[in-house]
Enzyme design. Structure first.
Site, mmCIF file in Angstrom:
data_model
loop_
_atom_site.group_PDB
_atom_site.id
_atom_site.type_symbol
_atom_site.label_atom_id
_atom_site.label_comp_id
_atom_site.label_asym_id
_atom_site.label_seq_id
_atom_site.Cartn_x
_atom_site.Cartn_y
_atom_site.Cartn_z
ATOM 1 N N ASP A 1 0.105 1.096 9.161
ATOM 2 C CA ASP A 1 -0.354 0.214 10.255
ATOM 3 C C ASP A 1 0.645 0.188 11.423
ATOM 4 O OD1 ASP A 1 -2.230 -0.330 8.313
ATOM 5 O OD2 ASP A 1 -1.451 -2.316 7.819
ATOM 6 N N GLY B 1 0.834 -1.208 0.000
ATOM 7 C CA GLY B 1 0.000 0.000 0.000
ATOM 8 C C GLY B 1 0.861 1.247 0.000
ATOM 9 N N GLU C 1 5.163 -5.462 5.790
ATOM 10 C CA GLU C 1 5.280 -6.893 6.061
ATOM 11 C C GLU C 1 5.421 -7.754 4.785
ATOM 12 O OE1 GLU C 1 1.495 -8.095 7.413
ATOM 13 O OE2 GLU C 1 2.127 -10.149 7.804
ATOM 14 N N THR D 1 4.560 1.567 6.564
ATOM 15 C CA THR D 1 3.159 1.134 6.582
ATOM 16 C C THR D 1 2.420 2.023 7.567
ATOM 17 O OG1 THR D 1 1.541 -0.516 7.296
ATOM 18 C CG2 THR D 1 3.738 -0.811 8.163
ATOM 19 N N ARG E 1 -23.999 7.894 13.427
ATOM 20 C CA ARG E 1 -23.559 7.787 12.029
ATOM 21 C C ARG E 1 -22.154 7.193 11.994
ATOM 22 N NH1 ARG E 1 -26.832 11.318 8.790
ATOM 23 N NH2 ARG E 1 -28.832 11.157 9.839
HETATM 24 O O1 F6P Z 1 -1.458 -2.119 5.100
HETATM 25 C C1 F6P Z 1 -1.900 -0.844 4.819
HETATM 26 C C2 F6P Z 1 -3.382 -0.824 4.588
HETATM 27 O O2 F6P Z 1 -3.756 0.520 4.368
HETATM 28 C C3 F6P Z 1 -4.232 -1.461 5.672
HETATM 29 O O3 F6P Z 1 -4.405 -0.615 6.788
HETATM 30 C C4 F6P Z 1 -5.502 -1.745 4.917
HETATM 31 O O4 F6P Z 1 -6.221 -2.815 5.497
HETATM 32 C C5 F6P Z 1 -5.000 -2.135 3.563
HETATM 33 O O5 F6P Z 1 -3.717 -1.553 3.421
HETATM 34 C C6 F6P Z 1 -5.876 -1.679 2.423
HETATM 35 O O6 F6P Z 1 -5.332 -2.119 1.229
HETATM 36 P P1 F6P Z 1 -5.804 -1.687 -0.227
HETATM 37 O O7 F6P Z 1 -5.181 -0.370 -0.534
HETATM 38 O O8 F6P Z 1 -5.294 -2.765 -1.094
HETATM 39 O O9 F6P Z 1 -7.299 -1.572 -0.184
#
Ligand code: F6P
Length: 370
Positions: free
Chosen positions: A147, A13, A123, A145, A286
């Site tokens: 995350d 990502g 990762e 990342t 919401r």
């Molecule tokens: O690992 C980074 C991340 O943004 C996660 O937080 C999320 O679950 C995932 O990638 C989303 O991936 P994509 O961009 O493929 O939808």
């Protein structure tokens, strides 16, 4: 003197902070004075779209499809101001058992004359990197990342920029939430790690924060909401990580899908929870999914600085010939760890010391935790 050729790629990502790292790898590797001092000559080649670029870039074909881009200081000069990745990215897994293309990658590294690879990723990208290192590739990694779940480093590029987005968006929601006396459930990314929700929620002053590391009770969330209203709060902000789940329940998965690395495609817990809260409390609730907004936009100051330090450190490792390592930030210092040690492990929130299971929020005792 023969120039050592460094290939650089970004995988997985995208996020803010990748471009500063690329810029500083290029600037440091090709710095005239440093090259003279170190007795080396480097050139840097950008590889487009992560591992996909190394599968597809076939040197014998003359790179007709443009998978490679020679980088110099003039090209990367302004890159640190921009989000995303100028090199492009993909979630291509060359070791995917359904279509193993790792041989192609190894052949292309050889054919392209890449003496060293800098892989910037999380990762999955680093998992591939670790396998290539085992096959003898000279490689160093840079952690990224939003995350922040990589083992072996206290920081991963993109995290603070994503936290800034969470805070900005919650600030916006507060005015409308307050005007309407509404509850807003804000869903953040983060996969199985609660860092984004926890630190984003703490920074934004969220009333409730739900993380994957601690299964929540919906009844308890409702009690906390009603308790807040008794104290005359006009609205509540609840931050929920995409990977959070109710006790005894399952993660909410979008379209039942998995990605190329076998990860569940998470999403939808915010909407489901908002419905449960509204049904139980009768308070207008919401939900907002922050989704890819968290990965977008220009890197914050911290990501520009960390991208710089990580980029410089990656070149330091290459100069020393210290391959197979991931640049890392630990205990306030830039250092490095073996990439092989990072693969297959995750860094998650330690509920005991970092989360308040009574209030579903960050800890209110800090020094007491040692
Ligand atoms: O690992 C980074 C991340 O943004 C996660 O937080 C999320 O679950 C995932 O990638 C989303 O991936 P994509 O961009 O493929 O939808």
């Amino acid at each position: 003197m023969k120039k050592t050729r460094i290939g650089i790629l970004t995988g997985g990502g995208d996020c803010a902070g990748l471009n500063p790292a690329i810029k500083w790898v290029v600037k440091t590797a090709t710095d005239d004075r440093l090259q003279a001092e170190r007795g080396v000559q480097y050139e840097v080649i950008g590889i487009r779209d992560g591992w996909r670029g190394l599968v597809r870039a076939d040197a014998s074909g003359g790179d007709a499809e443009g998978w490679l881009v020679p980088l110099d200081q003039a090209i990367v000069r302004t890159w640190d101001r921009f989000g995303g990745t100028m090199l492009g990215t993909s979630r291509t897994n060359p070791y995917d058992p359904r279509n193993d293309q790792s041989k192609k990658v190894l052949e292309n590294i050889e054919r392209l004359g890449l003496d060293a690879i800098v892989a910037i990723g999380g990762e999955d990208t680093l998992g591939v990197a670790a396998r290539l290192v085992r096959e003898g590739v000279n490689l160093v990694g840079i952690p990224k990342t939003i995350d922040k779940d990589l083992w072996g480093t206290d920081y991963t590029l993109g995290f603070e920029s994503a936290v800034n987005v969470i805070v900005e968006e919650i600030d916006r929601l507060r005015t409308t939430a307050g005007s309407h006396k509404r509850i807003f459930v804000v869903e953040t990314m983060g996969r199985t790690a609660g860092w984004l929700a926890l630190e984003g929620g703490e920074s934004a002053g969220a009333y409730i924060i739900l993380i994957p590391e601690h299964d929540f009770s919906v009844e308890k969330v409702n009690e906390l909401v009603l308790e807040g209203r008794k104290r005359e709060a006009r609205y509540e902000i609840i931050v929920v990580a995409e990977g959070a789940k109710p006790a005894g329940g399952l993660e909410t998965v979008r379209d039942g899908g998995v990605d190329a690395f076998g990860h569940k495609v998470l999403g939808g817990i915010g909407e489901a929870l908002a419905k449960e809260i509204m049904d139980a409390t009768k308070l207008e609730t919401r939900s907002v999914v922050l989704s890819h907004l968290q990965r977008g936009g220009a890197p914050c100051a911290y990501d520009r600085r960390m991208g710089r330090y990580f980029g410089i450190a990656a070149v330091d490792l290459i100069v020393r010939g210290d391959f197979g390592r991931l640049v890392s930030y630990r205990n306030g210092r830039i250092t490095s760890v073996p990439i092989g040690d990072v693969a297959g492990k995750l860094s998650l929130v330690d509920v005991k010391t970092q989360y308040d299971t009574e209030r579903y929020n960050g800890r209110r005792t800090i020094l007491a935790n040692g």
